[in-house]
Write a protein that holds these residues in place. Structure first.
Motif, PDB file in Angstrom:
ATOM      1  N   ALA A   1       0.953  -0.971  -0.266  1.00 49.70           N
ATOM      2  CA  ALA A   1      -0.077  -0.003  -0.259  1.00 49.70           C
ATOM      3  C   ALA A   1       1.288   1.576   0.165  1.00 49.70           C
ATOM      4  O   ALA A   1       2.041   1.284   0.175  1.00 49.70           O
ATOM      5  N   ASP A   2      -0.011   2.309   0.039  1.00 54.78           N
ATOM      6  CA  ASP A   2       0.899   3.457   0.362  1.00 54.78           C
ATOM      7  C   ASP A   2       1.979   3.934   1.226  1.00 54.78           C
ATOM      8  O   ASP A   2       1.609   3.568   2.333  1.00 54.78           O
ATOM      9  N   ALA A   3       2.472   5.362   1.879  1.00 57.34           N
ATOM     10  CA  ALA A   3       2.125   5.652   3.214  1.00 57.34           C
ATOM     11  C   ALA A   3       1.070   5.588   3.961  1.00 57.34           C
ATOM     12  O   ALA A   3       1.697   5.113   5.607  1.00 57.34           O
ATOM     13  N   GLU A   4       0.212   6.091   3.723  1.00 60.93           N
ATOM     14  CA  GLU A   4      -0.655   6.479   4.147  1.00 60.93           C
ATOM     15  C   GLU A   4      -1.120   5.969   4.715  1.00 60.93           C
ATOM     16  O   GLU A   4      -1.943   5.546   5.481  1.00 60.93           O
ATOM     17  N   ALA A   5      -1.102   4.316   4.407  1.00 61.40           N
ATOM     18  CA  ALA A   5      -1.594   3.150   5.089  1.00 61.40           C
ATOM     19  C   ALA A   5      -1.567   2.865   6.831  1.00 61.40           C
ATOM     20  O   ALA A   5      -2.055   1.952   7.567  1.00 61.40           O
ATOM     21  N   ILE A   6      -0.018   3.408   6.707  1.00 62.27           N
ATOM     22  CA  ILE A   6       0.439   3.042   7.921  1.00 62.27           C
ATOM     23  C   ILE A   6       0.154   3.383   8.910  1.00 62.27           C
ATOM     24  O   ILE A   6      -0.741   3.090   9.834  1.00 62.27           O
ATOM     25  N   ALA A   7      -0.424   4.922   8.862  1.00 60.76           N
ATOM     26  CA  ALA A   7      -1.409   5.746   9.875  1.00 60.76           C
ATOM     27  C   ALA A   7      -2.340   5.222   9.798  1.00 60.76           C
ATOM     28  O   ALA A   7      -2.718   4.832  11.660  1.00 60.76           O
ATOM     29  N   ARG A   8      -3.523   4.993   8.628  1.00 63.02           N
ATOM     30  CA  ARG A   8      -4.328   4.083   8.555  1.00 63.02           C
ATOM     31  C   ARG A   8      -5.098   2.618   9.423  1.00 63.02           C
ATOM     32  O   ARG A   8      -5.827   2.677  10.131  1.00 63.02           O
ATOM     33  N   CYS A   9      -3.731   2.007   9.202  1.00 62.22           N
ATOM     34  CA  CYS A   9      -3.439   0.670  10.400  1.00 62.22           C
ATOM     35  C   CYS A   9      -3.199   0.757  11.590  1.00 62.22           C
ATOM     36  O   CYS A   9      -4.146   0.333  12.392  1.00 62.22           O
ATOM     37  N   ASN A  10      -2.785   1.876  11.586  1.00 58.44           N
ATOM     38  CA  ASN A  10      -2.233   2.023  13.496  1.00 58.44           C
ATOM     39  C   ASN A  10      -3.431   2.823  13.640  1.00 58.44           C
ATOM     40  O   ASN A  10      -3.784   2.310  15.138  1.00 58.44           O
ATOM     41  N   ILE A  11      -4.380   4.058  13.544  1.00 59.22           N
ATOM     42  CA  ILE A  11      -5.460   4.054  14.097  1.00 59.22           C
ATOM     43  C   ILE A  11      -6.620   2.891  13.499  1.00 59.22           C
ATOM     44  O   ILE A  11      -7.092   2.919  14.503  1.00 59.22           O
ATOM     45  N   GLY A  12      -6.691   2.851  12.548  1.00 55.52           N
ATOM     46  CA  GLY A  12      -8.091   1.672  12.843  1.00 55.52           C
ATOM     47  C   GLY A  12      -8.880   0.474  12.563  1.00 55.52           C
ATOM     48  O   GLY A  12      -9.747   0.346  13.241  1.00 55.52           O
ATOM     49  N   LEU A  13      -7.226  -0.375  13.235  1.00 55.52           N
ATOM     50  CA  LEU A  13      -7.681  -2.000  13.648  1.00 55.52           C
ATOM     51  C   LEU A  13      -7.041  -1.992  14.792  1.00 55.52           C
ATOM     52  O   LEU A  13      -6.834  -1.264  15.633  1.00 55.52           O
ATOM     53  N   ARG A  14      -8.439  -2.906  14.741  1.00 50.23           N
ATOM     54  CA  ARG A  14      -8.874  -2.975  16.299  1.00 50.23           C
ATOM     55  C   ARG A  14      -8.496  -4.723  16.941  1.00 50.23           C
ATOM     56  O   ARG A  14      -8.216  -4.537  17.379  1.00 50.23           O
ATOM     57  N   THR A  15      -8.071  -5.392  15.860  1.00 54.25           N
ATOM     58  CA  THR A  15      -7.619  -6.860  16.000  1.00 54.25           C
ATOM     59  C   THR A  15      -6.425  -7.139  15.826  1.00 54.25           C
ATOM     60  O   THR A  15      -5.511  -8.204  15.583  1.00 54.25           O
ATOM     61  N   ALA A  16      -5.493  -5.849  15.408  1.00 53.86           N
ATOM     62  CA  ALA A  16      -3.771  -6.621  15.106  1.00 53.86           C
ATOM     63  C   ALA A  16      -3.652  -5.993  16.859  1.00 53.86           C
ATOM     64  O   ALA A  16      -4.110  -4.956  17.388  1.00 53.86           O
ATOM     65  N   THR A  17      -1.915  -6.118  16.200  1.00 54.20           N
ATOM     66  CA  THR A  17      -1.142  -5.976  17.914  1.00 54.20           C
ATOM     67  C   THR A  17      -0.039  -4.931  17.598  1.00 54.20           C
ATOM     68  O   THR A  17      -0.042  -3.756  17.993  1.00 54.20           O
ATOM     69  N   ARG A  18       0.496  -5.179  16.065  1.00 59.28           N
ATOM     70  CA  ARG A  18       1.409  -3.682  15.640  1.00 59.28           C
ATOM     71  C   ARG A  18       1.210  -3.677  14.423  1.00 59.28           C
ATOM     72  O   ARG A  18       0.569  -4.321  13.403  1.00 59.28           O
ATOM     73  N   VAL A  19       2.218  -2.786  13.728  1.00 54.49           N
ATOM     74  CA  VAL A  19       1.758  -2.118  12.262  1.00 54.49           C
ATOM     75  C   VAL A  19       3.533  -2.322  12.379  1.00 54.49           C
ATOM     76  O   VAL A  19       3.961  -1.324  12.825  1.00 54.49           O
ATOM     77  N   LEU A  20       4.230  -3.158  11.346  1.00 50.89           N
ATOM     78  CA  LEU A  20       5.545  -3.035  10.657  1.00 50.89           C
ATOM     79  C   LEU A  20       5.891  -2.099   9.335  1.00 50.89           C
ATOM     80  O   LEU A  20       5.242  -2.458   9.014  1.00 50.89           O
ATOM     81  N   LEU A  21       7.075  -1.869   9.312  1.00 57.80           N
ATOM     82  CA  LEU A  21       7.326  -0.955   8.384  1.00 57.80           C
ATOM     83  C   LEU A  21       8.684  -2.404   7.971  1.00 57.80           C
ATOM     84  O   LEU A  21       9.069  -2.034   8.236  1.00 57.80           O
ATOM     85  N   LYS A  22       8.425  -3.186   7.017  1.00 53.73           N
ATOM     86  CA  LYS A  22       9.470  -4.172   6.547  1.00 53.73           C
ATOM     87  C   LYS A  22       9.816  -3.251   5.378  1.00 53.73           C
ATOM     88  O   LYS A  22      10.276  -2.594   4.085  1.00 53.73           O
TER      89      LYS A  22
END
Length: 295
Positions: free
Chosen positions: A120-141
């Protein structure tokens, strides 16, 4: 999915409670122009892209701290602006994370044990950190390469431009895990990765007095690096979430004599029960109220 018998255990009747999950926006961006090819993976940095910081808001003076630079690996060749993002979750909840990502507009995802990958694009990092409710962490590979020996692991990590990733003087703790790999000793792998990063930073002029020792100060930032080995393939990633995403922020104290249900699991239970906000909700044994709060 849960069976109807299990879902019947989650019949809940009461009004839902909305809990805001607010994040602030950082203001800094990095630029980096060179590219490097590691094996078959093409690594690059998206130039001048701001990143959300979970601990900042527009009135917080600490927003002047640099945010994580968007150096990323193995983006989609058909989309030059894409980066590779890994979403970690509890084993067994991968399908729920994929469903959440689909609802957020990211249909092309790939599930593994305990994680979900997407381009995805860079904005997805922010959107996933804000919006995901069942995730533990968001990692940049950052990279993925074969590592059957410590030398291969060291060389693969050392080849990455860490001087563009880690802010001068910031701490870079390393965590790791290994599964079905020759390099099965996690502490040793963490040590090798740490040494490779420090060596690269020292070569870039970050060493104390021009030497090989690199200073680390958590007050200048923390960049948690994760090395994951599976089937002799190493994946290097940087945590973008900071505190785990189950720490919503609405619990400010320690509950006496209790172990509250983890918020991400509560959110997953609500999704599996197929409850919707237009229905009443009841939790007769609410404990600390985690299910109701997540609803």
């Amino acid at each position: 999915e849960m069976s109807s018998a299990h879902r019947s255990n989650f019949i809940m009747r009461a009004l839902p409670l909305a809990i805001p999950y607010l994040l602030g926006r950082g203001t800094n961006a990095f630029s980096f122009t060179s590219c490097r090819r590691i094996g078959t993976k093409h690594c690059r940095l998206n130039i001048h892209t701001p990143v959300l910081r979970r601990d900042c808001n527009p009135t917080n003076s600490q927003c002047n701290k640099p945010a994580l630079p968007l150096f990323a690996c193995s983006g989609d060749a058909s989309n030059p602006g894409s980066i590779s993002i890994q979403i970690s979750t509890v084993m067994g909840l991968e399908a729920l994370v994929k469903r959440e990502l689909l609802e957020m507009g990211y249909p092309n995802t790939l599930a593994h044990n305990g994680r979900v990958e997407l381009q995805a694009d860079a904005e997805a990092i922010a959107r996933c950190n804000i919006g995901l409710r069942t995730a533990t962490r968001v990692l940049l590979k950052l990279a993925e390469f074969p590592a059957k020996t410590f030398d291969e692991l060291f060389d693969g990590v050392h080849a990455l431009p860490w001087e563009a990733v880690v802010h001068p003087g910031a701490a870079f703790p390393v965590v790791g895990k290994s599964l079905r790999s020759r390099l099965h000793g996690v502490p040793a792998c963490q040590s090798i990765v740490k040494k490779a990063i420090a060596s690269r930073l020292a070569r870039a002029g970050r060493g104390r007095g021009g030497g090989e020792t690199v200073e680390e100060d958590e007050a200048r930032g923390v960049y948690k690096v994760e090395v994951s080995l599976c089937n002799d393939v190493a994946v290097i990633a940087v945590d973008t979430s900071g505190a785990a995403l189950n720490r919503r922020g609405y619990r400010t104290g320690i509950l006496e004599g209790g172990a509250p249900l983890k918020e991400t699991l509560a959110a997953a239970m609500l999704r599996l029960s197929r409850w919707t906000p237009d229905r009443p909700l009841l939790d007769p044994f609410c404990g600390s109220g985690t299910l109701l709060l997540e609803a």
